[in-house]
Design a protein around this motif. Structure first.
Motif, short mmCIF file in Angstrom:
data_model
loop_
_atom_site.label_atom_id
_atom_site.label_comp_id
_atom_site.label_asym_id
_atom_site.label_seq_id
_atom_site.Cartn_x
_atom_site.Cartn_y
_atom_site.Cartn_z
N PRO A 115 0.81 -1.24 0.00
CA PRO A 115 0.00 0.00 0.00
C PRO A 115 0.84 1.28 0.00
O PRO A 115 0.28 2.37 -0.14
N LEU A 116 2.16 1.17 0.17
CA LEU A 116 3.01 2.36 0.28
C LEU A 116 3.73 2.72 -1.01
O LEU A 116 4.50 3.68 -1.04
N ILE A 117 3.48 1.97 -2.09
CA ILE A 117 4.22 2.20 -3.32
C ILE A 117 3.84 3.54 -3.96
O ILE A 117 4.69 4.27 -4.47
N GLN A 118 2.58 3.91 -3.92
CA GLN A 118 2.12 5.15 -4.57
C GLN A 118 2.21 6.40 -3.70
O GLN A 118 2.56 7.46 -4.20
N PRO A 119 1.89 6.34 -2.39
CA PRO A 119 1.86 7.58 -1.58
C PRO A 119 3.23 8.26 -1.47
O PRO A 119 4.27 7.66 -1.70
N GLN A 120 3.19 9.54 -1.12
CA GLN A 120 4.40 10.31 -0.84
C GLN A 120 4.47 10.59 0.66
O GLN A 120 3.46 10.91 1.28
N ALA A 121 5.66 10.47 1.24
CA ALA A 121 5.86 10.69 2.68
C ALA A 121 6.77 11.88 2.88
O ALA A 121 7.59 12.21 2.02
N PRO A 122 6.68 12.55 4.04
CA PRO A 122 7.63 13.63 4.36
C PRO A 122 9.06 13.12 4.29
O PRO A 122 9.38 12.02 4.76
N GLN A 123 9.94 13.91 3.69
CA GLN A 123 11.32 13.49 3.45
C GLN A 123 12.27 14.01 4.53
O GLN A 123 11.97 14.96 5.24
N ILE A 124 13.42 13.35 4.63
CA ILE A 124 14.47 13.80 5.54
C ILE A 124 14.96 15.17 5.08
O ILE A 124 15.23 15.36 3.89
N PRO A 125 15.07 16.14 5.98
CA PRO A 125 15.55 17.46 5.55
C PRO A 125 17.00 17.41 5.09
O PRO A 125 17.75 16.49 5.42
N ALA A 126 17.38 18.40 4.32
CA ALA A 126 18.74 18.49 3.79
C ALA A 126 19.35 19.83 4.15
O ALA A 126 18.63 20.83 4.30
#
Length: 306
Positions: A115-126
């Motif tokens: 179920p996680l292949i399509q959604p976008q998650a918050p990313q690690i900051p840079a």
């Protein structure tokens, strides 16, 4: 290519060495700690994939990349703990158990992660360290994953801890001579289980870097064998945490070479350049293996029959 193109390629490789090398750094440090105790964990590929899935899922569901990072480390520690417990049983092979857990971790990640292949998650900051330059190549090269400085600090702490602290001496003693450790009243199984679990947590942070920074998504082909490559990387680094840092950057730069050349229009042999990290792994194994002598720096218990 002209001079500017070579400069752009060099900067792209340097930036890519950090981006691609960050997961290598954490996984190699985790395996270095594990092997220092006299145990090898070939299940790190499963740890990496499962923790990448858990980190992405935790970030997606919580809305916080840092919660995902912690969850990835904890999941990696749990799978490594299972490896440590199984290997502490009589007549259980580290190698066979590691391969089994690699398949188990990967299969579980693929099943739970669909179920996680399509959604976008918050990313690690840079950290954007290239703001002083007007060059897009410099700005891209100096955009640093926030986990990379943590990995550098961890390499330094592991180096100091293994060399100058009581627990570091205990880990190295168990890895070099279990009989001597038992004679001093140390629990060999306990030390190895603890080192394996801590190594799994560190490797889990590498999984979080994969799914939450570069490439920054979850899919079933995310790892590309980086967990297994890390075992060769630790051998190349001679079981030294600081050398693992340099080796991770070397492997990361090798992995970034193909995309760097493509960015300046060199599209021929793209897939051949993508194979450089795997060819480098084979060369390292060929250069270090010998039936007549032990590898310099190797914990003696790694070669013991158990």
């Amino acid at each position: 290519m002209d001079a500017q193109a070579w400069i752009d390629v060099t900067l792209a490789v340097l930036g890519g060495a950090i981006r691609v090398g960050t997961p290598f750094l954490f996984v190699s440090l985790g395996e270095c700690l594990t092997e220092k105790s006299g145990r090898i964990n070939l299940g790190l590929e499963g740890v990496l994939v499962l923790s990448a899935m858990a980190g992405f899922g935790g970030s997606y569901l919580s809305g916080s990349a840092w919660i995902g990072i912690v969850l990835a480390g904890c999941v990696g520690a749990l799978l490594a703990l299972l490896h440590g417990l199984l290997c502490s049983l009589d007549r259980v092979s580290d190698i066979a158990t590691g391969i089994a857990l690699m398949l188990f971790g990967s299969g579980l990640a693929f099943y739970l992660g669909k179920p996680l292949i399509q959604p976008q998650a918050p990313q690690i900051p840079a950290f954007a360290l290239g703001g002083w330059s007007d060059s897009p190549a410099v700005q891209s090269a100096l955009t640093i994953n926030a986990l990379f400085p943590l990995g550098v600090l961890l390499a330094v702490l592991l180096h100091i801890g293994l060399a100058r602290t009581r627990w570091g001496l205990l880990v190295r003693m168990v890895g070099d001579s279990s009989d001597a450790a038992r004679a001093l009243g140390a629990s060999v199984s306990g030390v190895r289980i603890a080192a394996t679990t801590a190594g799994g947590f560190i490797a889990g942070l590498g999984g979080a870097s994969l799914s939450l920074y570069y490439p920054g998504s979850w899919n079933e082909g995310l790892s590309s064998g980086q967990g297994l490559i890390a075992v060769a990387l630790v051998i190349f680094a001679r079981w030294r945490p600081l050398a693992c840092l340099g080796a991770a950057l070397l492997f990361g730069g090798a992995g970034a070479l193909g995309p760097a050349l493509q960015s300046v229009g060199v599209s021929g042999y793209y897939h051949l350049f993508n194979a450089v990290p795997y060819a480098l792994t084979l060369l390292i194994l060929l250069a270090t293996c010998s039936p007549h002598r032990a590898i310099r720096g190797a914990p003696a218990e790694l070669g013991a029959t158990r």
